[in-house]
Motif scaffolding. Structure first.
Motif, PDB file in Angstrom:
ATOM      1  N   PHE A 206       1.068  -1.515  -0.128  1.00 51.11           N
ATOM      2  CA  PHE A 206       0.132  -0.034  -0.232  1.00 51.11           C
ATOM      3  C   PHE A 206       0.863   1.537   0.258  1.00 51.11           C
ATOM      4  O   PHE A 206       0.729   1.811   0.924  1.00 51.11           O
ATOM      5  CB  PHE A 206      -1.163  -0.281   1.364  1.00 51.11           C
ATOM      6  N   PRO A 207       1.787   1.644  -1.015  1.00 53.58           N
ATOM      7  CA  PRO A 207       2.421   2.357  -1.173  1.00 53.58           C
ATOM      8  C   PRO A 207       1.806   4.416  -1.052  1.00 53.58           C
ATOM      9  O   PRO A 207       0.882   4.168  -0.962  1.00 53.58           O
ATOM     10  CB  PRO A 207       2.685   2.722  -2.893  1.00 53.58           C
ATOM     11  N   HIS A 208       2.397   4.920   0.026  1.00 51.65           N
ATOM     12  CA  HIS A 208       2.378   5.848   0.080  1.00 51.65           C
ATOM     13  C   HIS A 208       0.915   5.966   1.224  1.00 51.65           C
ATOM     14  O   HIS A 208       0.264   6.881   1.489  1.00 51.65           O
ATOM     15  CB  HIS A 208       2.248   7.108  -0.389  1.00 51.65           C
ATOM     16  N   ARG A 209       0.797   4.942   2.447  1.00 50.09           N
ATOM     17  CA  ARG A 209      -0.735   4.858   2.770  1.00 50.09           C
ATOM     18  C   ARG A 209      -1.055   4.125   4.123  1.00 50.09           C
ATOM     19  O   ARG A 209      -1.085   4.181   4.957  1.00 50.09           O
ATOM     20  CB  ARG A 209      -1.783   4.135   1.590  1.00 50.09           C
ATOM     21  N   VAL A 210       0.637   3.964   4.317  1.00 46.37           N
ATOM     22  CA  VAL A 210       0.634   3.085   5.467  1.00 46.37           C
ATOM     23  C   VAL A 210       1.958   3.835   6.356  1.00 46.37           C
ATOM     24  O   VAL A 210       2.833   3.967   6.012  1.00 46.37           O
ATOM     25  CB  VAL A 210       1.859   1.416   5.269  1.00 46.37           C
ATOM     26  N   PHE A 211       1.580   4.255   7.574  1.00 41.65           N
ATOM     27  CA  PHE A 211       2.456   4.386   8.630  1.00 41.65           C
ATOM     28  C   PHE A 211       2.815   4.286   9.651  1.00 41.65           C
ATOM     29  O   PHE A 211       1.832   3.282   9.655  1.00 41.65           O
ATOM     30  CB  PHE A 211       1.233   6.333   9.327  1.00 41.65           C
ATOM     31  N   THR A 212       4.001   3.885   9.941  1.00 41.76           N
ATOM     32  CA  THR A 212       4.674   3.616  11.296  1.00 41.76           C
ATOM     33  C   THR A 212       5.234   4.130  12.224  1.00 41.76           C
ATOM     34  O   THR A 212       5.784   5.033  11.933  1.00 41.76           O
ATOM     35  CB  THR A 212       5.410   2.033  10.798  1.00 41.76           C
TER      36      THR A 212
END
Length: 266
Positions: A206-212
């Protein structure tokens, strides 16, 4: 009643909730002893504001031996000390037998000086009290606010439990999370996981959509446990939460979130 909560963060929170409910049922006063150990190396005061129901004592290392779970590696010596000091001593193995008969447990303990060492939800309690009993330190809440603000008004929370949790790995595989996440085609995700490999795989999926979290999972330091609380309360604020099977961390977040589910294969 003296409670020494054990295990990880969520296990201890549930045990405290259970002990509070049991004390109210039998008219006993609750005393909480918070022992730091390898699986949770942080003081209660590092993570939370004072509890509204009881003081949380943090013993010195030598005192901690009195509250340790009797095991082969400590030659079961704590058991001798505990049985000398208390009328009744109960651990997870004994408490598990009473989960289906809470009233019997209450009657057995009424009027006794009791020591309980547990990481279980061993007595029926109102899980919604988690939100009012446990208030993170101000610095932790500030970090939660910053992370939520960086993702916008709505985001989907995801907790993928790996490493030593065999049942979570088997029943909540990464593939099952990916399929469920695809049901939110326009969402951004906050992913909490103890696996750096899962972070990489999800960001690729999920490019550019996952924050960690920028930090690796670490339960052996106060900083690592502080980060665990930041992640727990960030996930609790998500618009929808996807959790792992057989994970107390996920279970507590589902309760606090009010709009969550456990992801399982099939």
């Amino acid at each position: 009643m003296t409670l020494s909560p054990i295990g990880g963060l969520a296990n201890r929170m549930r045990a405290i909730l259970s002990a509070d409910a049991l004390c109210k049922r039998i008219g006993s006063r609750l005393r909480i002893v918070w022992v730091r150990e390898k699986g949770l190396n942080a003081s209660f005061s590092d993570l939370f504001e004072p509890l509204p129901i009881a003081d949380v004592e943090e013993p010195f290392p030598l005192q901690s031996f009195l509250y340790a779970v009797p095991r082969k590696k400590n030659l079961y010596v704590p058991c001798l000390l505990q049985r000398w000091k208390y009328d009744v001593c109960l651990f997870d193995r004994q408490l598990a037998h009473h989960i289906s008969s809470p009233e019997m447990l209450a009657e057995m303990l009424r009027g006794k000086d009791v020591f309980i060492s547990s990481g279980l939800g061993f007595f029926p309690s109102d899980d919604l009290l988690l939100k009012s009993y446990f208030t993170p330190r101000r610095s932790i809440l500030d970090e939660v606010e910053q992370r939520c603000a960086s993702m916008g008004k709505e985001f989907v929370g995801v907790h993928v439990r790996r490493t030593d949790n065999v049942l979570s790995i088997q029943e909540s595989p990464v593939e099952a999370f990916v399929e469920r996440m695809k049901c939110f085609p326009h969402a951004v995700f906050y992913l909490a996981t103890d696996s750096e490999e899962v972070k990489v795989a999800m960001k690729e999926q999920f490019p550019h959509r996952v924050f960690t979290s920028p930090f690796q999972a670490d339960r052996t330091s106060p900083e690592g446990m502080r980060e665990a609380v930041v992640e727990m309360y960030t996930l609790a604020r998500s618009s929808h939460f996807l959790g792992s099977y057989y994970s107390s961390f996920s279970d507590v977040i589902i309760v606090m979130n009010g709009n969550g589910e456990t992801v399982r294969k099939g």
